[in-house]
Structure formats: C-alpha cells, structure tokens
Design an enzyme around this catalytic site. Structure first.
Site, PDB file in Angstrom:
ATOM      1  N   TYR A  40      19.923  48.205  69.428  1.00  0.00           N
ATOM      2  CA  TYR A  40      20.627  48.692  70.616  1.00  0.00           C
ATOM      3  C   TYR A  40      19.707  49.614  71.409  1.00  0.00           C
ATOM      4  CZ  TYR A  40      24.536  49.941  73.584  1.00  0.00           C
ATOM      5  OH  TYR A  40      25.346  50.126  74.670  1.00  0.00           O
ATOM      6  N   LYS A  95      38.339  24.532  65.005  1.00  0.00           N
ATOM      7  CA  LYS A  95      37.263  23.763  65.641  1.00  0.00           C
ATOM      8  C   LYS A  95      35.939  24.507  65.495  1.00  0.00           C
ATOM      9  CE  LYS A  95      36.315  20.005  67.941  1.00  0.00           C
ATOM     10  NZ  LYS A  95      36.828  19.634  69.261  1.00  0.00           N
ATOM     11  N   ASP A 138      42.327  20.539  73.810  1.00  0.00           N
ATOM     12  CA  ASP A 138      43.790  20.607  73.866  1.00  0.00           C
ATOM     13  C   ASP A 138      44.315  21.049  75.233  1.00  0.00           C
ATOM     14  OD1 ASP A 138      43.698  19.770  71.299  1.00  0.00           O
ATOM     15  OD2 ASP A 138      44.351  21.626  70.377  1.00  0.00           O
ATOM     16  N   GLY A 197      46.914   8.352  77.777  1.00  0.00           N
ATOM     17  CA  GLY A 197      46.564   9.757  77.931  1.00  0.00           C
ATOM     18  C   GLY A 197      45.069   9.948  78.083  1.00  0.00           C
ATOM     19  N   ALA A 198      44.633  11.190  77.900  1.00  0.00           N
ATOM     20  CA  ALA A 198      43.225  11.529  78.095  1.00  0.00           C
ATOM     21  C   ALA A 198      42.324  10.718  77.183  1.00  0.00           C
ATOM     22  CB  ALA A 198      43.028  13.026  77.854  1.00  0.00           C
TER      23      ALA A 198
END
Length: 753
Positions: A40, A95, A138, A197-198
């Site tokens: 830092y 995920k 999603d 759908g997608a």
C-alpha cells in the site's frame, strides 16, 4: 427438490463457516511492515505511476488480466425465473467457483439492481478498468441480446452471455460429431428446435455458423412453429421463422434428422420420435428432466444418438466444457472481444477432443473400461483435464488470427504446459474419486450408527449414490436420532448385533476357529462378536457387506484390532500401515505411515513403502516416493538416517520399478529445484515427490496434523493398507465431510479389490 439437494442441506452448505462460497486472498507476502508498505503506501505509488504512463501495464501490476466479473440482474435465474439480484447471488458465486477450479480464473460476482437495459449497460461499461472479462449470466430474453450486443460493441474486453453461447458451443460440437457418426451432412439435416429463448436462438445461430442451413431449421415456441405469417412476430424470433405450412411440434418433427430441446420436460413423445428420419439425433437438454426420458428414447429408437443436460446419462451437454476455457484463452491474449471465430474454434476443439484416446484418469473417474468416440461419447466428459489445454489454446489462436488479440503467444508449448499447471489440484483428485465411487457403489457397514455424524454421512452417501449404508447399533436409539434430526434414511438396513442370534453363532464359531491358538476361547469369541467392530468385520469377511467404517468414537488401536483378528492381512503381506491423502495447493500428497507402525525396522520400512506405493496407484497417481529423515544422503549420521538410507538401498535393489529416493529432508522432497541444485543425482530431481514415507509414527503423525492445521490442507484418512478386505478407520471426532470422504475412498478401495 431432489434427494441430492435437500433444502436444509443446501442451506447448511452455503451458511456454514464463512457464509457463501468464495473469498479474496492475498497473492503477495503481508507478514512484515515492509510488505505492507510495498503493498500500500508508499510503495503502491510506483505501479500506479507506471500504469498512468502506460495503461497496458495494468495487466503487469494488477489482477485485471485474470479477473472476470460474473454479472446478473437476477431476471432469469436457472429455472427459478425473475427472483431478483440478491436471490441470484448464490448462483453467481457458484459460477465464480467453477471459473476458479476449472481454469484458475478469479471472479467478483456483481448483482445489479436494475432491469433497465440502458442503465445495465452503463454500469457494466463503467467497470471496464477493473476486469479482464465480463460473463453475463441469468438475464432474461430479449433484453439479454441487446445488453450483450451493446457491451460487445462498446467495451474492449471479452464479453459473453454464457446462457446464450455456452449451450450453443457445446451442443454445436456434439452436433458435428453426431452427424458424422450418423452419416449425415450438417448442411442438409433438418433441425427442429423446441424452445425460442436466449439459448435456443444462440444455438440456432451457431449451428448456421458451423455449417447448418438456416432454411432447414424450424423453431417452436409456446404458440407453435414460428412462421413468417405470424401476427406480431418478435424480431428476434423472425430470424428463424419459416414459410412452410407447419404448426405443431408433432408436424415439424416428421422426417426431422435432429431434435434440439431447450424447453420443458416430456414434450417429445415416443410416437413423435418414431416419425423422425433414420438414425435420428436428439439433444433433450431441459433440466432436470429432459424433453423425452433417456431410457424411453433409446428403447423407442435403437438407431438414436442422444444427449441430455444430465450427468447420469451419456453425452452430457454441460456449459462447464466451454466457458472457463474460452475466457482463459481470450484473456491470455488480452482479446478485445469474444467473436464468432473464437466460438467456432472452441466448438472445433471440443469436437476434435472427443475423437482422441481418453486418458486413463477419465476412464477411472467414470468407471468405464475404454471410453471412446461413438454414439455414447460424442463430447468430452466435464472432468477431462485436457479441456484447458485443448480449448483455451484454440480460442487464443483464433483471437490472434482474427485480429482481436493485443498480446502474442510466442511459445505455444510453454503456454499449454502453463495451462496444465493452473488446474485446481487440491480437490480435482477427490472429485475424480467421487465419480468413480458413484459408478459402482458398495455396501458400507457403519459400526457407530448411534451417532448423528455417522447417520448424516450415511444419508449423504446414500443420496449421492456413493454407497448403500448398513447401520449397526440399537434400533430405537438410531430411530430416535433420525427423527430428532429430520434425517431421511428410510429403507436403510439397521442391525442390532444383540438381536442376531444366528449370525452371532456363525461369527463366533468362525472367530474361535481362527483365533483358538491365539488365546481366544469359545466363550470369549461369543462375547467379542457382539462388539460392533467385530460384528461389522465379520459381515465384511462373510461378504454380507463390502466395507467397514468405524473409529469415530474409539481410539485407533481398539478399532483396528478386530479387523486384524477377523479379516487379517492380504496373502503375502506381513503388516498393515496407515496412510493419509493430504489435499494441498500443490496437489495431492500421500503421507505414510501415520497411524500404525511406531518405529519400523529397515525391512518393515521397506514393506510399508511397497504397500503405500501400490495404494497410491489405485488413485491413478504415479507414485514418486521420498523416504524422509533429518539428513540428506549422508549429510548427518544417526539411527534414523542409517535406517532410511538402508531401506532405500533395498528398495532400489528389490523393486527397481518403484520411483523412490532418500534419505532426505522434507523440504528437498517437495522442492525439486532445491533437490536438483544440491543433489542432481537424485531420482526425484525432475519432479517433486508426491508420496512421503516417514521414518516413524511420531514424525508422520506430527507432520500431517501440523499441515492440516497450519497449512490449510485437507486430510483424508487414515486409509488402512494391507488388510485382505476393506476396513477403514476414521479419525476420532471426524466431521461429516471427512466421514463422507473416507467412505468415498473406501468404496473405491472395495472396487479395486
């Protein structure tokens, strides 16, 4: 909810210990004041100034190049629908976990509280300085198409909506191979897509990119076949509208070569399937239940090639075959996008990989003798370690060749080897063993079933298909624990040895005959077999069970003695030994002997090493054994160095096929560079040891317990070696997870016997 995902089990999993599934850990030392000043203030100013001068240095001095954002607004979460960003967070964390274990990519999950496309795009676009890639997840259609389109156009890092493209990429690879195996030409097959759908739209688009004819694709939504003359036809669906006079799935499926299901369970009937063309291809990918049950489909059409989204049937279309490796390849060359060329490269790499000889590790993991390209293997298995070294380089090369890469890879062999080393080593072996155990579950008798942990573990191994539990103990006590803790063990056999007069008589007669010249009288034998450890050992000996698990509440010696007296050692084996599997960040390391032999002689040490070497091979690991001491090849004299040195000499002489060396100190054993620099003659100089044999029980026991507590390694064991039939002893007060791990290994042990 299925048995594998009971509500409370799922809640406990996510809530136990540190809530959630992911954490952030430092990658640099932070132990001193100097470390902190470098990390830092004031040291951090230097990389800041370098990046300000050359923005590309952000990849050199920060984690950006290995950091993906998994981003959702929770509007289309799994099969749960629009449940909101907070409720979708567990999925996004999951995920992130998959990214890490399969491709060593770090993830921050971001859940956005907006359904407005403009606002969503604005937020994500502003995050570009932080991340090396964006995984959209999603988000409901049709908004997901517009969000991805705009972000890809406006950002200079890879962006991919995996719900669209993941299934498209994997199923495209499967379709190419299925057509080849069925003798069909991709540009001529009639494809019926049930769902709009997608994922369905993206699948159809990619099928066209890899060679299918758009005119031969017929798409069906809730209103029926999508036709050009439909009133209020949505633009996104118009792309695959037909002018043929078809209205229903039943009409469209007649004569079709391919059925693609991205809809709901049981919409494709056996009667419809029977009207398809010869050698049909059916990808029924609805989860958890496909558009037609696998067993029904293969019974209806013997000439079918079928894939589903499920792991318990052949040809699982699983997105994990794609997204971790696609992002890995894209980010490694700092691609500005994931384009069509990169997706097609992933498709081709996955398809070609299925045609190559399958590593034995994969065969063992799925308990298949010789997995090979054919109707039941058209795409690789998710546990195949070659995916990262096949798909990622293909994607990286496509990025370079298509002009979207900002970094060249000069040495592809070195890059591929680096990918191999990235794999999450500490738990990959256990995942593989879990799959192997499930492939042929065994009957496991639990000697201490009057204990909540044992019963909970029994429920888990039963639900997961790892083992068939048999519970020993007082039936009323066990029933009481099951009821009080809402466990589900209906149908599991419960045996109270005291109630089994016929078995007790048989077992006591056997034990008396076996041990009558070793101080066991008939009366003593009759008393001993009422003890659950003796009773359980007899069940295994008489093949009324395959494995005995015990030791949770009793010391090791008390538990192992009945097994030795009842079952005994393998023919040609004079002693037993104990081994731990330590799951470390550097991969699995086997420790022995850690539980049985206090101070083995030279010859005993040789015997123990041979036992351990054979045991390690059952895990599909090539043993590289270091016999440890406080000396390196004679640098110090003493009883322990002399003993270990002589043991190694005998091993080299009698067992030249075994890779073993010593005597050596522990740090040299696991640091091949250190060993090579100081002792270049060692047989372990090129790769570190993965199996450590300790000179006595004291050192082995101390080492594994210290590593477990201080090194954050997971200890699986003790694994008892040398018995004629599988008996495995738990650590006292093991956790439920540790018991389940031990049962998994015990089942694999029983399979090998």
């Amino acid at each position: 909810m299925s048995k594998l995902t009971r509500k409370q089990d799922a809640l406990d999993y996510h809530a136990s210990g540190r809530p959630g599934k992911i954490e952030v850990i430092p990658t640099k030392p932070t132990h001193s004041q100097r470390d902190l000043t470098l990390a830092y203030s004031p040291g951090v100013a230097e990389p800041c100034l370098q990046i300000a001068e050359n923005i590309e240095d952000v990849y050199k001095y920060t984690a950006k190049g290995n950091l993906v954002a998994v981003i959702s607004n929770g509007t289309a979460v799994l099969g749960l629908g629009d449940i909101g960003p907070e409720a979708g967070k567990p999925v996004m964390e999951g995920k992130g976990l998959l990214f890490k274990i399969f491709a060593d990519i770090d993830v921050f999950d971001l859940e956005l509280n907006t359904k407005n496309v403009d606002e969503f795009v604005q937020i994500v676009k502003a995050l570009e300085p932080t991340f090396g890639g964006i995984n959209l997840e999603d988000i409901k259609a049709p908004e997901c198409f517009e969000i991805e389109r705009r972000l890809k156009a406006e950002m200079n890092i890879p962006v991919m909506h995996d719900d669209q493209h993941g299934t498209a990429i994997i199923s495209s690879a499967a379709l190419i191979n299925a057509c080849e195996l069925q003798g069909k030409e991709l540009d001529k097959v009639k494809i019926v897509v049930n769902g709009a759908g997608a994922a369905a739209i993206s699948c159809a688009r990619l099928y066209v990119s890899v060679g299918a004819s758009k005119e031969n694709i017929f798409m069906i939504d809730r209103s029926g076949v999508i036709r050009k003359d439909r009133a209020k036809l949505e633009p996104i669906k118009a792309e695959f509208a037909t002018d043929q006079d078809l209205n229903t799935l039943e009409e469209a499926i007649q004569g079709a070569d391919v059925f693609i299901g991205l809809s709901t369970a049981d919409v494709l009937t056996a009667e419809m399937l029977s009207t398809m063309a010869e050698r049909p291809i059916v990808f029924a990918m609805a989860n958890p239940n496909p558009e037609i049950a696998y067993d029904l489909a293969v019974a209806t059409r013997s000439d079918i090639i079928m894939a589903t989204g499920r792991s318990d049937y052949p040809n699982q279309v699983n997105n994990v075959l794609g997204f971790p490796y696609i992002f890995r390849g894209a980010m490694d060359v700092r691609a500005t996008t994931i384009n069509e060329e990169m997706k097609i490269a992933a498709v081709r790499a996955i398809a070609e990989m299925a045609k190559k000889p399958v590593p034995e590790a994969v065969n063992l993991a799925y308990n298949i003798q010789n997995l090979r390209y054919g109707k039941d293997y058209i795409i690789p298995k998710p546990m195949d370690p070659r995916l990262i070294t096949s798909v990622s380089p293909a994607v990286a090369k496509a990025a370079i060749e298509s002009g979207v890469a900002r970094k060249e890879i000069e040495d592809w062999d070195a890059y591929t080897e680096g990918l191999r080393l990235r794999l999450s080593k500490e738990d990959a072996l256990l995942r593989s063993l879990n799959l192997k155990a499930k492939s042929a579950p065994k009957r496991v008798v639990f000697a201490e079933a009057d204990n909540y942990k044992i019963l909970k573990a029994a429920q888990i191994v039963k639900d997961e298909g790892i083992a068939t539990p048999i519970l020993l103990g007082n039936k009323e006590t066990i029933a009481h624990i099951i009821k009080d803790n809402c466990l589900e063990l209906s149908g599991v056999q419960i045996i109270d040895p005291k109630d089994e007069a016929e078995k007790l008589e048989k077992y006591s007669e056997f034990l008396y005959k076996k041990r009558q010249r070793r101080g066991v009288s008939q009366g003593m034998a009759a008393r001993l077999v009422t003890d659950r450890n003796y009773f359980g050992s007899c069940m295994v000996e008489f093949e009324e069970a395959d494995v005995l698990i015990s030791g949770l509440t009793k010391d090791y010696a008390t538990t192992v003695k009945p097994a030795l007296q009842v079952i005994g050692t393998k023919p040609g084996v004079d002693r037993v030994a104990g081994m731990y599997l330590m799951l470390t960040k550097k991969g699995p390391i086997f420790f022995g002997d850690t539980t049985v032999n206090k101070n083995p002689t030279v010859n005993e040490l040789v015997d123990i090493t041979v036992l351990i070497e054979k045991a390690v091979r059952t895990f599909n690991v090539e043993p590289r054994i270091a016999v440890l001491s406080y000396s390196n090849f004679g640098t110090v004299e003493g009883e322990v160095p002399e003993k270990t040195r002589e043991a190694v000499r005998i091993l080299h002489e009698k067992y030249p096929e075994i890779i073993v060396d010593g005597e050596m100190q522990g740090n040299f054993a696991i640091n091949s560079e250190l060993l090579k620099n100081n002792f270049p003659f060692s047989t372990l100089r090129d790769q570190p040891a993965n199996t450590l044999v300790f000179p006595n029980l004291e050192s082995g026991n101390i080492a594994y317990k210290l590593l477990q507590e201080l090194g954050e390694a997971e200890a699986v064991g003790p694994i008892l070696l040398g018995l004629n039939k599988p008996v495995h002893i738990l650590q006292m007060d093991s956790s439920v997870r540790e018991i389940v791990n031990m049962v998994t290994i015990a089942v694999v042990d029983a399979q090998s016997k």
